[in-house]
Motif scaffolding. Structure first.
Motif, PDB file in Angstrom:
ATOM      1  N   UNK A 102     138.078  71.538  21.969  1.00 65.50           N
ATOM      2  CA  UNK A 102     137.959  71.413  23.432  1.00 65.50           C
ATOM      3  C   UNK A 102     139.198  71.966  24.124  1.00 65.50           C
ATOM      4  N   UNK A 103     140.364  71.632  23.589  1.00 70.55           N
ATOM      5  CA  UNK A 103     141.613  72.039  24.231  1.00 70.55           C
ATOM      6  C   UNK A 103     141.790  73.555  24.205  1.00 70.55           C
ATOM      7  N   UNK A 133     142.088  75.990  27.473  1.00 73.87           N
ATOM      8  CA  UNK A 133     143.279  76.809  27.691  1.00 73.87           C
ATOM      9  C   UNK A 133     142.926  78.296  27.727  1.00 73.87           C
ATOM     10  N   UNK A 134     141.967  78.712  26.915  1.00 74.62           N
ATOM     11  CA  UNK A 134     141.539  80.118  26.928  1.00 74.62           C
ATOM     12  C   UNK A 134     140.940  80.468  28.296  1.00 74.62           C
ATOM     13  N   UNK A 135     140.129  79.555  28.844  1.00 74.50           N
ATOM     14  CA  UNK A 135     139.552  79.785  30.175  1.00 74.50           C
ATOM     15  C   UNK A 135     140.652  79.877  31.227  1.00 74.50           C
ATOM     16  N   UNK A 180     138.632  78.022  15.748  1.00 76.03           N
ATOM     17  CA  UNK A 180     137.722  77.070  16.397  1.00 76.03           C
ATOM     18  C   UNK A 180     137.175  77.655  17.695  1.00 76.03           C
ATOM     19  N   UNK A 181     137.990  78.451  18.372  1.00 76.67           N
ATOM     20  CA  UNK A 181     137.560  79.071  19.624  1.00 76.67           C
ATOM     21  C   UNK A 181     136.439  80.084  19.362  1.00 76.67           C
ATOM     22  N   UNK A 182     136.617  80.887  18.354  1.00 75.22           N
ATOM     23  CA  UNK A 182     135.630  81.935  18.062  1.00 75.22           C
ATOM     24  C   UNK A 182     134.344  81.343  17.495  1.00 75.22           C
ATOM     25  N   UNK A 183     134.485  80.267  16.720  1.00 77.57           N
ATOM     26  CA  UNK A 183     133.294  79.683  16.081  1.00 77.57           C
ATOM     27  C   UNK A 183     132.449  78.872  17.047  1.00 77.57           C
ATOM     28  N   UNK A 184     133.003  78.517  18.240  1.00 79.67           N
ATOM     29  CA  UNK A 184     132.229  77.769  19.226  1.00 79.67           C
ATOM     30  C   UNK A 184     131.871  76.373  18.773  1.00 79.67           C
ATOM     31  N   UNK A 236     133.032  73.522  19.981  1.00 79.57           N
ATOM     32  CA  UNK A 236     133.371  72.509  20.983  1.00 79.57           C
ATOM     33  C   UNK A 236     132.173  71.609  21.257  1.00 79.57           C
ATOM     34  N   UNK A 237     132.370  70.303  21.163  1.00 73.83           N
ATOM     35  CA  UNK A 237     131.307  69.330  21.422  1.00 73.83           C
ATOM     36  C   UNK A 237     131.451  68.659  22.786  1.00 73.83           C
ATOM     37  N   UNK A 238     132.673  68.616  23.337  1.00 72.51           N
ATOM     38  CA  UNK A 238     132.917  67.908  24.597  1.00 72.51           C
ATOM     39  C   UNK A 238     132.312  68.644  25.795  1.00 72.51           C
ATOM     40  N   UNK A 239     132.235  69.969  25.729  1.00 73.09           N
ATOM     41  CA  UNK A 239     131.610  70.741  26.789  1.00 73.09           C
ATOM     42  C   UNK A 239     130.897  71.932  26.169  1.00 73.09           C
ATOM     43  N   UNK A 240     130.124  72.630  26.987  1.00 71.73           N
ATOM     44  CA  UNK A 240     129.332  73.746  26.454  1.00 71.73           C
ATOM     45  C   UNK A 240     130.250  74.826  25.891  1.00 71.73           C
ATOM     46  N   UNK A 241     130.080  75.189  24.620  1.00 71.15           N
ATOM     47  CA  UNK A 241     130.975  76.200  24.020  1.00 71.15           C
ATOM     48  C   UNK A 241     130.746  77.583  24.639  1.00 71.15           C
TER      49      UNK A 241
END
Length: 785
Positions: A454-455, A459-461, A486-490, A492-497
């Protein structure tokens, strides 16, 4: 000789001047005429001439040549002459000039004069500019007049006694018998000056304070009569009977009741009466209520009375007058620690003050809002304070951001909320945050394992939206380097990847390297992040190309990183995955310097360690030059401040080379400075292979109850020596000896002479700047032989 013009005509003439030059010409012409008259000993018009001279003095022109004429007027038998003479003495003379001592005998005669108005003039002059010598000589006459039945003289004598006590405190006991009947006087003028006298005596002497505590019932009775008395045109101000006397009595009650249960108990009822019966529609009533609140807060009052006082301050916050709102916020800030719940009731009003146009009120409201934050209201208060951070002036952003960080760290309801809040601050006011905010947030993110995906996505956004906030960019670069997979694999569960490719991530980081907005530190973060991604992404060739380009960068720091990373690719590629693996969980360690982050696994396996060095201590040239000539003559060399450049772990060997191979030499330590709670100890070592270099380590400790901030240590030695100061471990000396600040001094002594040193210490303690100089001559012989 024609009669000189009158004062009224002179004023009229001067006012007709159209320019400053024309006015000066008129003044010079009149001063010449006055001097001529003084030389001719013209007694007829001396009074008129001195009066004109005083008017010129008020306009800012020199009038010192009229001092002796004032003394002649004082010696005159005419009341009009004495009046102008005493007025001139008060304006033109002070205790720094010996001429004033010539007045002593005249004042003594006039204090015993048969006319009360002449006695009053003498008392006013003595109370205005009497020196300690005059006060000693004339205190007996003042004490006699304090016992007289004439109220006109008693009130003036009481104020004169205040001046005598300030100048010569040991004469205080002389006036003690005369104070017995002062509070029985019906005249308000005498009562007012008597309370001023008693206040002065209580503030200056604990014995007097204990003696006058028995007067509390009498003071309470006087205050009650003032409140209950009907309309009195002589003393009424906006419908309130003698507010000046009420304020003075409340101030004296505050001094008498502080730390005393019996006195506080005796005044509780009257304070409640004043607080509930005083009219608040006029400023006069607000002044009395404010003094009442201060008294309630200072004495040992009942809890209900303290709540009443805080409610009065809460009503003050709704007042239209800015000054009243400001004093209310300042008073609430002082009481919030002792009466937290009572102040909490006015939280919404305090938060509304953040929108005030007055900057002083906004600052006080901000400080008080942070003091009110607790675990129950953290979400609501942070919402208001973050809104304030968005819209406030730049001068508030640093303090507000710092306060939000501290409050979030202390009361955060969840790790996600904590991370979101700090990211919001970095997005809004990233350029204003403290230096330790970046490592603190990195440590928080690292320890929140479940929030990594999530973090890094958040931060990327943020990076896509804005790269001008450097602390935010540094944290984002670090996280992308650590958790880019983790960013590339998508995941994230807390918000839409979001869907991101490896090339898009690398494009963003490469953009940071070439951006004009990026600082050298930020570029270092970005290059390291790209290097870490070589073990998480498949685009290794592209990463190699980027790293090799910066091997010839003009930025030495960036160049060194790139060269070392290139070496990893070429010579140590088999070690690269282990060196660049994900950082383990970190924890903060208590240190004397800036925030230090350490690994908790304690493994011996090598890994990339990113350390944030303390900022270099740079002193302006003129501060270093302040130490010149302290040892006398021209044989002093100024301090040379050197700084340790920020380097990765591989540069540690160079730091060792800088200090030489240190060996303990058995030189005993010494205390170089011990004053005002600050203690400076020196320990000694020899630098090999050069025995002429003594390495001195200073250890600064603080035994007081408050931190010493902005601490700077400087030194100067005679010209036959050479001195080098390295960077200190911190610029904050912790309170109560909880840690020390260390700093290394290298002294080259080729002639083996006895070492002498002048030191200059600068720091801030309890809001006050402190500066001190000291000479150190008692170095142990082993340190220089």
């Amino acid at each position: 000789m024609p009669a000189p013009i009158r004062l009224r005509e002179l004023i009229r003439t001067i006012r007709t001047a159209r320019t400053q030059a024309e006015e000066r010409e008129m003044i010079q012409k009149e001063c010449a005429a006055i001097r001529s008259s003084f030389r001719e000993e013209d007694n007829t018009y001396r009074c008129r001439n001195v009066a004109k001279l005083l008017y010129m003095h008020m306009l800012g022109y020199p009038a010192h040549f009229g001092q002796l004429e004032c003394l002649k007027l004082i010696a005159s038998q005419k009341f009009t002459d004495k009046r102008i003479g005493y007025l001139g003495a008060m304006l033109l003379l002070d205790e720094r000039q010996d001429v004033h001592l010539l007045m002593t005998n005249c004042i003594k005669n006039d204090l015993n004069h048969s006319t009360q108005y002449v006695q009053g003039l003498a008392l006013c002059t003595l109370g205005c500019m009497g020196s300690s010598e005059m006060c000693r000589d004339l205190a007996g006459e003042v004490e006699k007049l304090l016992k007289t039945s004439n109220s006109y003289l008693r009130k003036k004598a009481a104020l004169c006694a205040v001046h005598v006590i300030r100048k010569v405190p040991e004469l205080m006991e002389m006036f003690l018998p005369a104070t017995k009947n002062l509070l029985s006087e019906k005249n308000h003028g005498v009562l007012h000056t008597s309370v001023v006298l008693l206040t002065e005596m209580c503030e200056r002497s604990p014995d007097m304070l204990a003696h006058f505590r028995k007067l509390v019932p009498q003071l309470v009775r006087i205050l009650k009569n003032l409140i209950m008395s009907g309309y009195s045109p002589e003393h009424d101000v906006s419908g309130i009977s003698d507010p000046f006397l009420q304020v003075r009595i409340l101030r004296l009650l505050r001094i008498l009741g502080k730390g005393d249960d019996d006195s506080s108990e005796a005044m509780n009822d009257i304070l409640a009466q004043v607080a509930t019966n005083t009219e608040t529609s006029k400023n006069v009533g607000n002044a009395i209520l404010y003094e009442t609140v201060l008294t309630i807060m200072d004495i040992k009052s009942e809890s209900g009375l303290r709540v009443l006082a805080i409610n009065i301050l809460g009503r003050f916050l709704l007042n239209n007058d800015k000054n009243i709102r400001y004093v209310a916020l300042t008073s609430l800030l002082k009481t919030v620690q002792t009466d937290h719940n009572a102040v909490q009731r006015h939280r919404s009003t305090i938060v509304d003050c953040l929108k005030d146009l007055d900057v002083s009120i906004k600052r006080r409201a901000m400080e008080l809002s942070f003091a009110l934050v607790n675990g129950n209201n953290i979400r609501g208060m942070m919402k208001e304070l973050l809104y304030f951070l968005d819209s406030c002036d730049p001068e508030f952003k640093a303090d507000c951001a710092s306060g939000v960080f501290l409050a979030a760290e202390k009361y955060a309801p969840s790790k996600r909320w904590h991370i979101d809040t700090i990211m919001r601050v970095l997005t809004t006011a990233g350029s204003y945050v403290r230096d330790d905010s970046v490592p603190n947030l990195i440590q928080l993110i690292t320890n929140s394992v479940e929030m990594h995906a999530y973090t890094v996505q958040r931060l990327y956004k943020a990076l896509l939206d804005d790269i001008s906030q450097q602390p935010l960019v540094q944290v984002a670069s670090w996280c992308i380097g650590e958790y880019g997979d983790l960013l590339v694999s998508g995941q994230c569960e807390e918000e839409e990847p979001i869907q991101v490719t490896e090339d898009e991530v690398l494009d963003v980081l490469e953009g940071l390297l070439v951006s004009n907005l990026s600082t050298p530190v930020t570029r270092g973060y970005a290059l390291t992040a790209i290097m870490k991604l070589s073990t998480r992404f498949t685009s290794v060739n592209r990463i190699k190309k980027v790293v090799s380009i910066y091997g010839s960068s003009i930025d030495v720091e960036l160049q060194q990183r790139a060269v070392e990373y290139n070496a990893l690719f070429k010579k140590y590629d088999h070690m690269r995955p282990a060196l660049l693996e994900r950082m383990p969980i970190m924890e903060k360690t208590a240190s004397n310097g800036p925030t230090e982050i350490v690994q908790t696994n304690g493994e011996a396996e090598p890994s990339v360690v990113e350390a944030k060095h303390p900022p270099p201590v740079t002193q302006p040239t003129n501060q270093a030059n302040d130490l010149l000539d302290l040892l006398g003559g021209n044989d002093v060399v100024p301090v040379i401040q050197t700084t340790v450049p920020t380097k990765p772990a591989s540069a540690g060997g160079e730091l060792l080379d800088l200090l030489g191979d240190l060996s303990l030499s058995g030189i005993p330590p010494m205390t170089a400075y011990n004053k005002n709670g600050l203690k400076i100890d020196f320990t000694f070592e020899r630098a090999n292979p050069n025995p002429n270099i003594a390495v001195i380590t200073i250890h600064a400790s603080n035994s007081t109850e408050a931190d010493m901030t902005d601490f700077v240590f400087q030194a100067a030695v005679p010209k036959t020596f050479q001195l080098q100061l390295l960077s200190p471990s911190s610029n904050v000396v912790p309170t109560l000896n909880q840690g020390t600040v260390t700093q290394v001094i290298r002294v080259l002594n080729p002639q083996k002479q006895q070492l002498r040193m002048r030191i200059k210490l600068t720091y801030t303690h309890k809001g006050s700047a402190v500066q001190d100089l000291a000479e150190v001559n008692n170095f142990p012989p082993q340190s220089w032989q």
